[in-house]
Design a protein around this motif. Structure first.
Motif, mmCIF file in Angstrom:
data_model
loop_
_atom_site.group_PDB
_atom_site.id
_atom_site.type_symbol
_atom_site.label_atom_id
_atom_site.label_comp_id
_atom_site.label_asym_id
_atom_site.label_seq_id
_atom_site.Cartn_x
_atom_site.Cartn_y
_atom_site.Cartn_z
ATOM 1 N N ILE A 169 0.847 -1.179 0.000
ATOM 2 C CA ILE A 169 0.000 0.000 0.000
ATOM 3 C C ILE A 169 0.895 1.246 0.000
ATOM 4 C CG2 ILE A 169 -0.328 0.057 2.525
ATOM 5 C CD1 ILE A 169 -3.296 0.804 1.891
ATOM 6 N N LEU A 204 -1.311 -2.012 5.609
ATOM 7 C CA LEU A 204 -2.024 -0.796 6.016
ATOM 8 C C LEU A 204 -1.701 -0.468 7.477
ATOM 9 C CD1 LEU A 204 -4.249 1.403 5.630
ATOM 10 C CD2 LEU A 204 -5.920 -0.310 6.339
ATOM 11 N N GLU A 235 0.094 2.951 8.910
ATOM 12 C CA GLU A 235 -0.493 3.798 9.951
ATOM 13 C C GLU A 235 0.457 3.936 11.141
ATOM 14 O OE1 GLU A 235 -5.156 2.557 9.008
ATOM 15 O OE2 GLU A 235 -4.278 2.082 10.961
ATOM 16 N N HIS A 292 1.682 11.922 5.157
ATOM 17 C CA HIS A 292 0.369 12.486 5.462
ATOM 18 C C HIS A 292 -0.800 11.567 5.134
ATOM 19 C CE1 HIS A 292 2.455 16.256 6.106
ATOM 20 N NE2 HIS A 292 3.036 16.101 4.930
ATOM 21 N N ARG A 293 -0.691 10.854 4.053
ATOM 22 C CA ARG A 293 -1.832 10.075 3.590
ATOM 23 C C ARG A 293 -1.433 8.662 3.160
ATOM 24 N NH1 ARG A 293 -6.714 12.969 1.933
ATOM 25 N NH2 ARG A 293 -6.939 14.523 3.576
ATOM 26 N N ILE A 294 -2.348 7.735 3.359
ATOM 27 C CA ILE A 294 -2.176 6.357 2.888
ATOM 28 C C ILE A 294 -3.207 6.146 1.781
ATOM 29 C CG2 ILE A 294 -2.300 3.919 3.550
ATOM 30 C CD1 ILE A 294 -1.796 5.009 6.498
ATOM 31 N N TYR A 295 -2.779 5.685 0.647
ATOM 32 C CA TYR A 295 -3.652 5.657 -0.536
ATOM 33 C C TYR A 295 -4.198 4.256 -0.815
ATOM 34 C CZ TYR A 295 -1.321 10.129 -0.918
ATOM 35 O OH TYR A 295 -0.841 11.376 -0.637
ATOM 36 N N CYS A 296 -5.382 3.965 -0.290
ATOM 37 C CA CYS A 296 -5.967 2.637 -0.455
ATOM 38 C C CYS A 296 -6.213 2.299 -1.922
ATOM 39 C CB CYS A 296 -7.293 2.534 0.302
ATOM 40 S SG CYS A 296 -7.090 2.712 2.077
ATOM 41 N N ARG A 297 -6.507 3.344 -2.713
ATOM 42 C CA ARG A 297 -6.911 3.038 -4.083
ATOM 43 C C ARG A 297 -5.770 2.424 -4.880
ATOM 44 N NH1 ARG A 297 -6.130 8.574 -4.488
ATOM 45 N NH2 ARG A 297 -8.154 8.934 -3.565
ATOM 46 N N ASP A 298 -4.533 2.618 -4.455
ATOM 47 C CA ASP A 298 -3.403 2.045 -5.183
ATOM 48 C C ASP A 298 -2.829 0.814 -4.489
ATOM 49 O OD1 ASP A 298 -3.545 4.083 -7.150
ATOM 50 O OD2 ASP A 298 -2.537 5.461 -5.770
ATOM 51 N N SER A 299 -3.609 0.249 -3.565
ATOM 52 C CA SER A 299 -3.083 -0.917 -2.843
ATOM 53 C C SER A 299 -3.097 -2.161 -3.735
ATOM 54 C CB SER A 299 -3.929 -1.153 -1.595
ATOM 55 O OG SER A 299 -5.253 -1.459 -1.969
ATOM 56 N N GLN A 300 -2.286 -3.151 -3.358
ATOM 57 C CA GLN A 300 -2.185 -4.404 -4.124
ATOM 58 C C GLN A 300 -2.166 -5.579 -3.163
ATOM 59 O OE1 GLN A 300 -2.177 -4.716 -7.378
ATOM 60 N NE2 GLN A 300 -1.859 -2.580 -8.005
ATOM 61 N N HIS A 301 -2.703 -6.706 -3.625
ATOM 62 C CA HIS A 301 -2.669 -7.917 -2.813
ATOM 63 C C HIS A 301 -2.592 -9.122 -3.731
ATOM 64 C CE1 HIS A 301 -4.597 -11.062 -0.088
ATOM 65 N NE2 HIS A 301 -3.493 -10.690 0.532
ATOM 66 N N LEU A 352 -2.348 -7.535 3.176
ATOM 67 C CA LEU A 352 -2.714 -6.161 2.835
ATOM 68 C C LEU A 352 -3.087 -5.353 4.083
ATOM 69 C CD1 LEU A 352 -3.240 -3.904 0.872
ATOM 70 C CD2 LEU A 352 -5.476 -4.894 0.346
ATOM 71 N N ILE A 353 -3.861 -5.984 4.981
ATOM 72 C CA ILE A 353 -4.267 -5.278 6.202
ATOM 73 C C ILE A 353 -3.034 -4.979 7.060
ATOM 74 C CG2 ILE A 353 -5.739 -5.341 8.254
ATOM 75 C CD1 ILE A 353 -7.357 -5.412 5.708
#
Lengths: 629, 237
Positions: free
Chosen positions: B69, B212, B216, B74-83, B208-209
């Motif tokens: 991910i 993330l 965080e 500042h930000r974590i971008y879920c939309r570009d995550s991979q699994h 993936l979790i």
């Protein structure tokens, strides 16, 4: 394929307003989320900064503040914020600070707006369920509208208990004990009635306090008739008045019970205990303090608070009717106190008089930017040579005082300071008779404001009588109504041929829309025509509309649409004034469509279309009479 | 315990590897060196990575899933995550199934790591990788590639577990050491670390979790113990 972050989706599925969305949409949302960690005391959003996300508190705690630093809201896991800013120009409305270490899920605005337009309950929540309670959608279902529940009729639990004037006080006490109630309605024969009330009802009221203080304390005999101890003053309210007005009446008159009437018949008694549940509004305190100020300077200081009260009412979910009423009550209170002060300074009036409020104040539709429109009814014994010096001084005192308190002088000089608008009761009748029987569009153009009049001080019964006279005359004069209708069509909604907004093309407000001139005023104008046609007793546009719908003059559905259109345009106008106030600017009636959210823009267009259709109907409805002109 | 030699100069190492690597995906990966070591942490593109494995020994066990991910300070971008689920070349032990919940049937259609090496490496290109307990990801990735294409892989890693241990050892050497003796052990498990920063409990042992959760945690460590201007060399190894 986009992998699914199930922990985020699972969390969203447990919180409002995401909990009703379909699973596949929740997965889409979870995949669009951006996550951000903020430490305790860190500023998340600064006032006025650009905002591009809806924020969801995953863990921790966040506080939102008003710009003046007052706490607006505090939220923990599952709370959402930022929707106000997104809906209003995409600028931060309420600054946000983390009060604990906090994890935020941020939903991009594009997805937020998609959800608003696709899912009604999502839109309802972010607009309606925020404390701001934006009443954005034009087609609001009034059944689910909380504001209607704050009218006094909604607080009445039972029919009023009645007793005859010649029944004994013991019987009254027994009835109260049996029914565990604190007040009874006393039916009085008309000739005994000595009640000063809005509609001079033929009844009185007896309360447990009357029994204690007037009977028991002085050792009155058990069989004394109730008529001996009934309250001398009966102040009654209409069932459609707001709870808020009931509280004002109780405060003003220092009483604890109010009969509530419907079509001149009492349908219940509202006790102070009934409204304790009803949260007190800040504007109450203002009204109360207005009556404790002893000079124009002191009143001027109080008037500074009116703006804050206006903003606060919006924050407290008030609708435009409530805000309009509160502002009108505050305005009338200023007038009343100024008149009290004037009488102290100049002595008692040489002949009785009635001070009139005209236009929006009389309609209970006053907002923060407002002219003072007023006039005087003088006793028929009035002799200009002897008495006019007094009334001209009185009018000047009130008018200058109002100007000091933020109520601008009327540009059309419709003020009691203008000798033309100081007339005896007979002269007023003659004046209205002339307007109605020999209508002339030009003359009516500047005088339609007189058709919304309310007595605020002195012999207020005269204004009631004058209104009755106008209703009777106007409803019988098709030519007058046609003339008035034609005038009501002068101001059109700002929609172009292709239903785009048409902006003002000159002046300071170029490229803006004047929501009063192009929206609320033409609606009030057209409603006034119908209301006069059916001889409605109401002055407020919303109440008039109800009467118009009841009369069958326009189909209920159209009336309902028109009501929503008026409410929506009014609220946009009110909200933008509040934003101006919060930004430290002078509020006005103009908005720039570019500053509207997509949601507001869409609904505003719908509202203007409804107004446009209603104007077409007005043209059609009263055109047949043109030939008689 | 690591058999891998960690270079002092990552830029030079990438240059050298770009020249000598044989596999095209690897060569391409090394052509995108990490940011300059003086780059501030808030200017560094990051990607959190997590592996689930069949066990804990890189030479006997293999990778069964990879989660990625991308994020920044500042930000974590879920939309570009991979699994990805990956069919391991080593047996899926019952013990590991209990931990990560990935069963044989789940892997029936899963590819071999070799088929997705290029895809994974392209997601890491130019970014600094953040993991929780670097030994697993570093050793397993290296060994898995050696087993398949005959050459390994090595790149700088930020290890949130290592950072946490240092943060707490610093505490112990100071006030706490003098006050609480004998030393109380602080758990460095991902969930325990997160709890200290007020982060919520997430499902553990899902690649993936966990990625993330690691991202965080790193944001939280930055917010509490570092300056956003600190250079990347302070964090990576």
């Amino acid at each position: 394929m986009q992998p699914e972050i199930m922990d985020i989706r699972e969390f969203l599925s447990t919180i409002t307003p995401f909990d009703h969305l379909p699973d596949n949409i929740l997965s889409d949302i979870a995949n669009q989320i951006e996550v951000s960690y903020v430490r305790k005391d860190q500023v998340i959003l600064e006032h006025g900064a650009a905002i591009n996300d809806l924020y969801i508190v995953r863990s921790g705690a966040v506080e939102l503040h008003h710009r003046d630093g007052h706490l607006y809201d505090r939220m923990s896991s599952g709370g959402i914020f930022g929707q106000m800013g997104l809906l209003l120009n995409k600028r931060v409305r309420y600054p946000a600070v983390a009060k604990e270490d906090t994890l935020l899920y941020c939903l991009p605005d594009s997805m937020f707006f998609d959800l608003c337009s696709e899912y009604d309950h999502f839109a309802d929540f972010v607009e309606v369920d925020s404390r701001q309670r934006l009443r954005n959608a034009v087609d609001v279902n009034t059944d689910s509208n909380d504001f209607s529940t704050s009218k006094v009729k909604s607080l009445l639990l039972k029919e009023p208990l009645k007793i005859q004037a010649n029944d004994s006080i013991q019987l009254a006490a027994q009835l109260m004990a049996k029914e565990s109630t604190s007040a009874l309605l006393v039916e009085i024969l008309p000739d005994v009635a000595s009640c000063e009330a809005y509609n001079a009802p033929a009844y009185g009221i007896v309360t447990d306090w009357d029994l204690t203080s007037k009977a028991l304390a002085v050792g009155m005999s058990h069989d004394t008739p109730v008529s001996q101890i009934i309250s001398e003053k009966v102040v009654a309210l209409d069932q459609n008045d707001y709870v808020y007005e009931a509280m004002l009446a109780m405060l003003r008159h220092n009483i604890s019970h109010l009969p509530i009437i419907k079509n001149d018949v009492p349908i219940g008694i509202l006790a102070d205990t009934d409204i304790i549940r009803y949260e007190s509004q800040n504007s109450l305190l203002i009204v109360n303090s207005i009556f404790h100020q002893n000079s124009v300077n002191e009143l001027q200081e109080i008037s500074e608070q009116v703006k804050h009260c206006f903003v606060r009412m919006i924050d407290e979910d008030s609708n435009s009717h409530m805000i309009g009423t509160a502002m009108a009550v505050i305005g009338k209170s200023f007038k009343q106190r100024l008149l009290e002060l004037a009488e102290l300074e100049f002595g008692p009036p040489p002949v009785p008089y009635c001070f009139l409020a005209l236009g929006s104040m009389a309609r209970d539709e006053q907002l923060i930017v407002t002219d003072q429109d007023n006039a005087l009814i003088l006793d028929n014994q009035f002799e200009p040579d002897k008495h006019d010096v007094y009334f001209s001084k009185l009018a000047k005192f009130v008018s200058d005082g109002l100007a000091a308190c933020g109520y601008r002088y009327c540009s059309g000089d419709i003020m009691a300071t203008n000798s033309k608008w100081r007339k005896t009761y007979q002269q007023w009748e003659a004046c209205f008779e002339e307007w109605i029987e020999n209508p002339n569009p030009q003359a009516l153009l500047n005088s339609s404001i007189f058709f919304d009049l309310e007595g605020v001080w002195g012999e207020t019964q005269w204004s009631i009588n004058l209104n009755k006279f106008i209703r009777r005359k106007a409803s019988e004069s098709p030519r007058f109504l046609a003339c008035l209708a034609r005038n009501a069509l002068n101001r059109t909604p700002p929609l172009g041929f292709f239903k785009n907004f048409v902006m003002e093309s000159d002046g300071d407000h170029k490229h803006s829309i004047n929501l009063k001139r192009r929206g609320t005023a033409p609606i009030a104008d057209l409603i006034r025509v119908h209301a006069l046609a059916i001889a409605s007793q109401s002055r407020n546009s919303f109440n008039r509309l109800e009467d118009i719908i009841d009369s069958g003059m326009i189909p209920a559905e159209r009336g309902h649409d028109l009501k929503n259109a008026l409410e929506f345009i009014s609220m946009v106008r009110i909200r933008h004034q509040a934003l101006d106030i919060e930004a430290g600017m002078e509020p006005d009636n103009s908005i720039e469509p570019d500053n509207l959210s997509g949601f507001e823009r869409r609904n505003l267009k719908d509202a203007f279309k409804i107004l446009s259709n209603a104007q077409n109907f007005l043209k059609y409805r009263y055109q047949g009479n043109k030939m008689n002109l | 315990m690591s058999l891998l030699k960690i270079p002092d100069d990552w830029k030079a190492y990438f240059q050298q590897q770009a020249a000598t690597a044989q596999h095209s995906a690897l060569k391409n990966f090394y052509h995108h060196p990490p940011v300059d070591q003086q780059t501030a942490i808030n200017k560094t593109p990051l990607v959190a990575m997590d592996f689930e494995t069949t066990g804990l020994n890189p030479s006997k066990d293999d990778i069964v899933s990879v989660g990625l991910i991308p994020f920044d300070a500042h930000r974590i971008y879920c939309r570009d995550s991979q699994h990805w689920l990956i069919k391991p070349q080593k047996p899926l032990t019952e013990d590991s199934v209990v931990i990560h919940g990935i069963r044989h049937t789940d892997l029936a259609t899963a590819p071999d790591l070799e088929a997705i090496i290029e895809e994974i490496l392209s997601c890491l290109e130019g970014k600094t990788v953040v993991v929780h307990y670097r030994t697993i990801e570093r050793e397993f990735f290296n060994q898995a590639l050696i087993n398949r294409i005959g050459e390994g892989v090595l790149f700088p890693l930020i290890d949130t577990m290592d950072l946490e241990a240092k943060i707490y050892s610093h505490y112990y050497e100071g006030f706490l050491k003098r006050t609480f003796s004998p030393r109380r052990r602080v758990s460095l498990r991902l969930a325990a670390c997160r709890e200290r920063y007020g982060l919520p409990a997430y499902t553990p042992h899902h690649a993936l979790i966990d990625a993330l959760a690691t991202a965080e945690l790193f944001q939280a460590q930055l917010a509490h113990h570092f300056s956003l201007k600190d250079p990347i060399q302070k964090f990576w190894r």
